[in-house]
Motif scaffolding. Sequence first.
Motif, PDB file in Angstrom:
ATOM      1  N   GLY A  40     -65.639-153.924 -52.141  1.00  0.00           N
ATOM      2  CA  GLY A  40     -64.397-153.776 -52.537  1.00  0.00           C
ATOM      3  C   GLY A  40     -63.584-152.852 -52.064  1.00  0.00           C
ATOM      4  N   SER A  41     -63.914-151.715 -51.079  1.00  0.00           N
ATOM      5  CA  SER A  41     -63.227-150.977 -50.455  1.00  0.00           C
ATOM      6  C   SER A  41     -62.961-151.369 -48.776  1.00  0.00           C
ATOM      7  CB  SER A  41     -64.155-149.486 -50.406  1.00  0.00           C
ATOM      8  OG  SER A  41     -65.196-149.507 -49.724  1.00  0.00           O
ATOM      9  N   VAL A  42     -63.339-152.378 -48.495  1.00  0.00           N
ATOM     10  CA  VAL A  42     -63.336-152.817 -46.955  1.00  0.00           C
ATOM     11  C   VAL A  42     -62.910-154.253 -47.015  1.00  0.00           C
ATOM     12  CG1 VAL A  42     -64.368-152.965 -44.844  1.00  0.00           C
ATOM     13  CG2 VAL A  42     -65.144-151.207 -46.274  1.00  0.00           C
ATOM     14  N   LYS A  43     -61.733-154.419 -46.275  1.00  0.00           N
ATOM     15  CA  LYS A  43     -61.030-155.792 -45.974  1.00  0.00           C
ATOM     16  C   LYS A  43     -61.503-156.361 -44.681  1.00  0.00           C
ATOM     17  CE  LYS A  43     -57.307-154.798 -48.963  1.00  0.00           C
ATOM     18  NZ  LYS A  43     -55.676-154.678 -48.956  1.00  0.00           N
ATOM     19  N   PRO A  44     -61.493-157.397 -44.296  1.00  0.00           N
ATOM     20  CA  PRO A  44     -61.677-157.897 -42.800  1.00  0.00           C
ATOM     21  C   PRO A  44     -60.808-157.108 -41.599  1.00  0.00           C
ATOM     22  CG  PRO A  44     -61.220-159.759 -44.241  1.00  0.00           C
ATOM     23  CD  PRO A  44     -60.853-158.569 -45.021  1.00  0.00           C
ATOM     24  N   GLN A  45     -61.646-156.690 -40.518  1.00  0.00           N
ATOM     25  CA  GLN A  45     -61.098-155.763 -39.771  1.00  0.00           C
ATOM     26  C   GLN A  45     -59.522-156.358 -39.345  1.00  0.00           C
ATOM     27  OE1 GLN A  45     -64.123-155.075 -37.209  1.00  0.00           O
ATOM     28  NE2 GLN A  45     -62.927-153.033 -36.213  1.00  0.00           N
TER      29      GLN A  45
ATOM     30  N   GLN B  11     -57.074-155.703 -41.602  1.00  0.00           N
ATOM     31  CA  GLN B  11     -56.242-155.589 -42.816  1.00  0.00           C
ATOM     32  C   GLN B  11     -56.300-154.580 -43.632  1.00  0.00           C
ATOM     33  OE1 GLN B  11     -57.442-159.486 -44.920  1.00  0.00           O
ATOM     34  NE2 GLN B  11     -57.607-160.218 -43.062  1.00  0.00           N
ATOM     35  N   ASN B  12     -56.935-153.331 -43.177  1.00  0.00           N
ATOM     36  CA  ASN B  12     -57.110-152.058 -43.863  1.00  0.00           C
ATOM     37  C   ASN B  12     -56.158-151.230 -43.602  1.00  0.00           C
ATOM     38  OD1 ASN B  12     -60.316-152.688 -45.282  1.00  0.00           O
ATOM     39  ND2 ASN B  12     -60.177-153.156 -42.966  1.00  0.00           N
ATOM     40  N   ASP B  13     -56.226-149.883 -44.245  1.00  0.00           N
ATOM     41  CA  ASP B  13     -55.352-148.814 -44.042  1.00  0.00           C
ATOM     42  C   ASP B  13     -55.804-148.469 -42.662  1.00  0.00           C
ATOM     43  OD1 ASP B  13     -53.636-149.170 -46.264  1.00  0.00           O
ATOM     44  OD2 ASP B  13     -55.021-147.527 -47.360  1.00  0.00           O
TER      45      ASP B  13
ATOM     46  N   GLU C   8     -59.442-148.762 -40.607  1.00  0.00           N
ATOM     47  CA  GLU C   8     -59.451-149.340 -39.424  1.00  0.00           C
ATOM     48  C   GLU C   8     -60.258-148.533 -38.380  1.00  0.00           C
ATOM     49  OE1 GLU C   8     -58.850-152.629 -38.680  1.00  0.00           O
ATOM     50  OE2 GLU C   8     -58.477-153.225 -40.573  1.00  0.00           O
TER      51      GLU C   8
END
Length: 232
Positions: free
Chosen positions: A59-64, A66-68, A72
């Motif tokens: 839940g703390s990682v989105k696809p590369q 798309q993150n803060d 990234e």
Amino acid sequence: MKKPNILMIVTSSSRMGDTDKPTGLWAEELAAPYYALVDAGASVVIASTAGGKAPIDPGSVKPQGQNDAIVERMLADAELQQRIAATRALGEIEVGAFDAVFFPGGHGTMWDLPTDANVKKTVESAYAAGKFIASVCHGAAGLVSAVKADGKPMVAGKRVNSFTDAEEREVGLAEVVPFLLESRLRELGAVFEGTDNWQVFAIRDGQLITGQNPQSSERVAEMLLEALELGA
């Protein structure tokens, strides 16, 4: 000031107790303090209760892409990825070689840090030696089993902070975690201080530096660096 040497202790729990709900380390709570520390010239060793690969809460990682920015940076950092994939086993580490201990959070910490004998030993040894101990969010679960030389809880009488009961309720996990962290700290005699949900908040009381939530991760690292300079 000499180059600070920081021991960062993360969870090895990948599931919430006996449920099939995934958990682990919260990415931002590793990335933000890690880079704040290393960018300031500190050396960081990452250990976990079991050693080996540290689980990251999905839940703390989105696809590369798309993150803060800080997450990234972590995802693109091959050296840090290797460190996360091959953490040191805490039982094999001598805390005397470090200037401070740092506990990132993530819900996984609630299942292994409070009951792990090596966490208890490491925190008690660090505290007795006058070293700084910092935590972010659920990382304060690493503090609840530690006692001082007189047998009293280490946090008793100390101003501390963690993920609050209100935040736990807001994310819908108050009935899932083995205990509410704010409540446990209060039960141990800590003077709990917090702020509104998801706001940056961190406090220092002597050797202890504690922050409330993912948003407070970098601030805790900054306060630790300030404390290390004062204590050098």
